[in-house]
Design a protein around this motif. Structure first.
Motif, PDB file in Angstrom:
ATOM      1  N   THR A 216       0.826  -1.178  -0.191  1.00 52.43           N
ATOM      2  CA  THR A 216       0.031  -0.061  -0.041  1.00 52.43           C
ATOM      3  C   THR A 216       0.868   1.161   0.008  1.00 52.43           C
ATOM      4  OG1 THR A 216      -0.076  -0.155   2.417  1.00 52.43           O
ATOM      5  CG2 THR A 216      -1.783  -1.122   1.034  1.00 52.43           C
ATOM      6  N   LYS A 217       2.178   1.133   0.130  1.00 54.02           N
ATOM      7  CA  LYS A 217       2.956   2.114   0.133  1.00 54.02           C
ATOM      8  C   LYS A 217       4.219   2.012  -0.749  1.00 54.02           C
ATOM      9  CE  LYS A 217       5.927   4.925   3.170  1.00 54.02           C
ATOM     10  NZ  LYS A 217       6.704   4.941   4.718  1.00 54.02           N
ATOM     11  N   ILE A 218       4.456   3.022  -1.369  1.00 55.41           N
ATOM     12  CA  ILE A 218       5.760   3.081  -2.188  1.00 55.41           C
ATOM     13  C   ILE A 218       6.889   3.713  -1.109  1.00 55.41           C
ATOM     14  CG2 ILE A 218       7.054   4.495  -3.921  1.00 55.41           C
ATOM     15  CD1 ILE A 218       4.639   5.054  -5.505  1.00 55.41           C
ATOM     16  N   ASN A 237      -3.757   0.156  -5.347  1.00 60.38           N
ATOM     17  CA  ASN A 237      -3.468  -0.407  -4.147  1.00 60.38           C
ATOM     18  C   ASN A 237      -2.650   0.612  -3.321  1.00 60.38           C
ATOM     19  OD1 ASN A 237      -1.606  -1.226  -6.326  1.00 60.38           O
ATOM     20  ND2 ASN A 237      -0.440  -2.105  -4.522  1.00 60.38           N
ATOM     21  N   ILE A 238      -1.837   1.423  -3.918  1.00 58.72           N
ATOM     22  CA  ILE A 238      -1.033   2.635  -3.354  1.00 58.72           C
ATOM     23  C   ILE A 238      -1.797   3.522  -2.611  1.00 58.72           C
ATOM     24  CG2 ILE A 238       0.856   4.029  -3.511  1.00 58.72           C
ATOM     25  CD1 ILE A 238       1.642   1.222  -3.809  1.00 58.72           C
ATOM     26  N   THR A 239      -1.746   3.630  -1.328  1.00 58.84           N
ATOM     27  CA  THR A 239      -2.225   4.739  -0.567  1.00 58.84           C
ATOM     28  C   THR A 239      -1.300   5.722  -0.076  1.00 58.84           C
ATOM     29  OG1 THR A 239      -2.456   3.361   1.590  1.00 58.84           O
ATOM     30  CG2 THR A 239      -4.309   3.319   0.093  1.00 58.84           C
ATOM     31  N   GLU A 240      -0.069   5.535  -0.155  1.00 60.37           N
ATOM     32  CA  GLU A 240       0.996   6.331   0.277  1.00 60.37           C
ATOM     33  C   GLU A 240       2.056   6.253  -0.365  1.00 60.37           C
ATOM     34  OE1 GLU A 240       3.481   7.165   4.722  1.00 60.37           O
ATOM     35  OE2 GLU A 240       1.896   5.630   4.443  1.00 60.37           O
ATOM     36  N   ILE A 241       2.734   7.357  -0.742  1.00 62.26           N
ATOM     37  CA  ILE A 241       3.893   7.548  -1.320  1.00 62.26           C
ATOM     38  C   ILE A 241       4.861   8.075  -0.285  1.00 62.26           C
ATOM     39  CG2 ILE A 241       5.413   8.715  -3.074  1.00 62.26           C
ATOM     40  CD1 ILE A 241       2.907   8.848  -4.850  1.00 62.26           C
ATOM     41  N   GLY A 242       6.036   7.546  -0.058  1.00 61.99           N
ATOM     42  CA  GLY A 242       7.014   7.561   1.090  1.00 61.99           C
ATOM     43  C   GLY A 242       7.746   8.959   0.858  1.00 61.99           C
ATOM     44  N   THR A 256       1.813  11.382 -11.910  1.00 64.47           N
ATOM     45  CA  THR A 256       0.281  11.418 -11.410  1.00 64.47           C
ATOM     46  C   THR A 256       0.009  10.848 -10.320  1.00 64.47           C
ATOM     47  OG1 THR A 256      -0.461  11.225 -13.825  1.00 64.47           O
ATOM     48  CG2 THR A 256      -1.989  10.391 -12.198  1.00 64.47           C
ATOM     49  N   VAL A 257      -0.559  11.546  -9.329  1.00 65.08           N
ATOM     50  CA  VAL A 257      -0.776  10.986  -8.063  1.00 65.08           C
ATOM     51  C   VAL A 257      -2.293  10.660  -8.115  1.00 65.08           C
ATOM     52  CG1 VAL A 257      -1.428  11.795  -5.532  1.00 65.08           C
ATOM     53  CG2 VAL A 257       0.517  12.868  -6.723  1.00 65.08           C
ATOM     54  N   LEU A 258      -2.448   9.105  -8.043  1.00 66.58           N
ATOM     55  CA  LEU A 258      -3.668   8.759  -8.047  1.00 66.58           C
ATOM     56  C   LEU A 258      -4.812   8.921  -7.264  1.00 66.58           C
ATOM     57  CD1 LEU A 258      -2.448   5.183  -9.127  1.00 66.58           C
ATOM     58  CD2 LEU A 258      -3.111   6.821 -10.573  1.00 66.58           C
ATOM     59  N   SER A 259      -6.193   8.748  -7.443  1.00 64.62           N
ATOM     60  CA  SER A 259      -6.968   8.830  -6.598  1.00 64.62           C
ATOM     61  C   SER A 259      -7.063   7.936  -5.242  1.00 64.62           C
ATOM     62  CB  SER A 259      -8.208   8.841  -7.124  1.00 64.62           C
ATOM     63  OG  SER A 259      -8.584   7.436  -7.469  1.00 64.62           O
ATOM     64  N   SER A 260      -6.378   6.971  -5.295  1.00 58.89           N
ATOM     65  CA  SER A 260      -6.096   6.223  -4.116  1.00 58.89           C
ATOM     66  C   SER A 260      -5.314   6.695  -3.186  1.00 58.89           C
ATOM     67  CB  SER A 260      -5.726   4.762  -4.536  1.00 58.89           C
ATOM     68  OG  SER A 260      -4.544   4.763  -5.230  1.00 58.89           O
ATOM     69  N   VAL A 261      -4.358   7.470  -3.370  1.00 61.99           N
ATOM     70  CA  VAL A 261      -3.234   8.177  -2.407  1.00 61.99           C
ATOM     71  C   VAL A 261      -3.652   8.905  -1.576  1.00 61.99           C
ATOM     72  CG1 VAL A 261      -0.974   9.307  -2.291  1.00 61.99           C
ATOM     73  CG2 VAL A 261      -1.333   7.472  -4.194  1.00 61.99           C
ATOM     74  N   ARG A 262      -3.377   8.943  -0.245  1.00 59.48           N
ATOM     75  CA  ARG A 262      -3.940   9.936   0.848  1.00 59.48           C
ATOM     76  C   ARG A 262      -3.052  10.493   1.516  1.00 59.48           C
ATOM     77  NH1 ARG A 262      -9.560   9.456   1.000  1.00 59.48           N
ATOM     78  NH2 ARG A 262      -9.238  10.743   2.917  1.00 59.48           N
ATOM     79  N   SER A 321       6.621  19.755   2.988  1.00 62.11           N
ATOM     80  CA  SER A 321       6.313  18.917   4.282  1.00 62.11           C
ATOM     81  C   SER A 321       5.159  17.982   3.722  1.00 62.11           C
ATOM     82  CB  SER A 321       5.813  20.004   5.172  1.00 62.11           C
ATOM     83  OG  SER A 321       4.566  20.645   4.655  1.00 62.11           O
ATOM     84  N   GLU A 322       4.890  16.919   4.592  1.00 65.00           N
ATOM     85  CA  GLU A 322       3.914  15.839   4.334  1.00 65.00           C
ATOM     86  C   GLU A 322       2.560  16.343   4.064  1.00 65.00           C
ATOM     87  OE1 GLU A 322       3.947  12.134   6.976  1.00 65.00           O
ATOM     88  OE2 GLU A 322       1.923  13.118   7.563  1.00 65.00           O
ATOM     89  N   TRP A 323       1.922  15.807   2.956  1.00 66.61           N
ATOM     90  CA  TRP A 323       0.744  16.209   2.519  1.00 66.61           C
ATOM     91  C   TRP A 323      -0.319  14.886   2.677  1.00 66.61           C
ATOM     92  CZ3 TRP A 323       0.374  19.263  -2.679  1.00 66.61           C
ATOM     93  CH2 TRP A 323       1.106  20.622  -2.558  1.00 66.61           C
ATOM     94  N   TYR A 324      -1.487  15.516   3.161  1.00 66.02           N
ATOM     95  CA  TYR A 324      -2.344  14.237   3.360  1.00 66.02           C
ATOM     96  C   TYR A 324      -3.891  14.564   3.342  1.00 66.02           C
ATOM     97  CZ  TYR A 324      -2.561  16.579   7.908  1.00 66.02           C
ATOM     98  OH  TYR A 324      -2.653  17.600   8.891  1.00 66.02           O
ATOM     99  N   ARG A 325      -4.949  13.546   3.222  1.00 70.68           N
ATOM    100  CA  ARG A 325      -6.036  13.987   3.094  1.00 70.68           C
ATOM    101  C   ARG A 325      -7.031  12.909   3.799  1.00 70.68           C
ATOM    102  NH1 ARG A 325      -8.763  11.516  -1.090  1.00 70.68           N
ATOM    103  NH2 ARG A 325      -7.473  10.235  -2.644  1.00 70.68           N
TER     104      ARG A 325
END
Length: 325
Positions: A216-218, A237-242, A256-262, A321-325
């Motif tokens: 779920t994470k790169i 399946n990827i929800t996080e990019i490290g 591209t940041v997919l819609s699954s990435v939070r 900085s870290e981004w999240y949603r």
């Protein structure tokens, strides 16, 4: 010359041979270094001890006089760092029946051009640092049934190709750091990826990550320093990019940041200096923090210039900085 033994040496006698070789030839120049074959093939020993041919006086000490090693097929165990820093060893034979292989057993054997991982290892793991620094080994096949590729197993090993069977579930941190792949597809059967597992592959242009519910994470710094990387294939399946996942990927022109990435780790595209397009499939609800204060970063989506400057800029930039949603 050849140093041939017919009687079974004890572990201590093997270490004594190592020390004699090191002390005799440690000050020889490359031009005058002898080429010595260690031939144990007529013995019936079953194990090669830890540090067998690595003096380990310091990290750079090595038995440069050894040009090749012949082991008997009775050997089932090779200890940690057994042949480490045998930098002029071009071949080793007789190890195919080994069931126990120590970490770093062949690290910095920089003259080896090929190596076969014994298929009978009971751990079913490629040992940590197994071929670390073996820069002339360009191809490797992971035996069927193996489940793990260890930490730094092929760090700087010069690999341009690798065969990963579906049995492999785990690729540990730094496993393929500084290899020389042009493209690599990680099988969908791999369920765990360590940080920096493919970092600093300067020839890597295309990578495809596994599609399964476990990955779920790169990972952090996964492709840090992959300066030729242009195409990254990942799935929903990827929800996080490290953090710093694509740091210094200077050939990337779009991402591209997919819609699954939070969640986006800090500096995930820092210094990806050729980027001209960043596409977010979701462009609202993104937040970050300054200290304990949370704030919206949606304003950066007003233009590509604003978004790229925020994400690719200096580490001190707000957008890094870290981004999240």
């Amino acid at each position: 010359g050849t140093l041939k033994l017919t009687d079974n040496p004890t572990a201590q006698q093997i270490l004594d041979i190592r020390d004699a070789l090191y002390n005799t030839y440690k000050n020889y120049s490359d031009a005058n270094m002898p080429s010595i074959v260690i031939d144990l093939s007529d013995t019936t020993i079953t194990s090669i001890p830890e540090n067998a041919f690595w003096p380990a006086i310091d990290s750079g000490s090595q038995c440069e006089a050894i040009s090749s090693v012949k082991l008997p097929t009775t050997v089932t165990s090779i200890g940690k760092n057994a042949f480490a820093y045998c930098s002029n060893m071009t071949s080793i034979t007789g190890y195919t029946q080994v069931t126990s292989l120590g970490d770093g057993a062949f690290e910095f054997c920089s003259s080896l051009t090929s190596f076969t991982i014994p298929s009978g290892l009971t751990s079913k793991k490629v040992p940590d640092s197994l071929l670390y620094g073996c820069g002339n080994i360009t191809s490797i096949s992971i035996p069927s049934g193996f489940t793990e590729i260890g930490d730094s197993a092929f760090f700087s090993a010069g690999l341009t190709s690798v065969t990963i069977p579906p049995s492999v579930k785990t690729i540990d941190r730094l496993a393929f750091n500084y290899c020389k792949f042009n493209s690599l597809t990680i099988p969908n059967t791999v369920t765990s990826l360590g940080e920096m597992f493919l970092s600093n592959n300067k020839s890597l242009t295309t990578v495809t990550l596994p599609y399964n519910t476990s990955v779920t994470k790169i990972p952090d710094q996964a492709f840090d320093g992959c300066s030729a990387l242009r195409t990254v294939n990942y799935s929903s399946n990827i929800t996080e990019i490290g953090k710093m996942a694509f740091h210094d990927c200077t050939a990337l022109t779009s991402f591209t940041v997919l819609s699954s990435v939070r969640k986006l780790g800090s500096n995930f595209l820092w210094r990806a200096s050729s980027l001209t397009s960043i596409t977010f499939q979701v462009t609202s609800g993104w937040k970050s923090k300054s200290g304990n204060t949370e704030y919206s970063v949606d304003g950066y989506f007003s233009s590509q210039t604003s978004l790229i400057n925020a994400i690719v800029g200096t580490p001190s930039s707000t957008g890094n900085s870290e981004w999240y949603r």
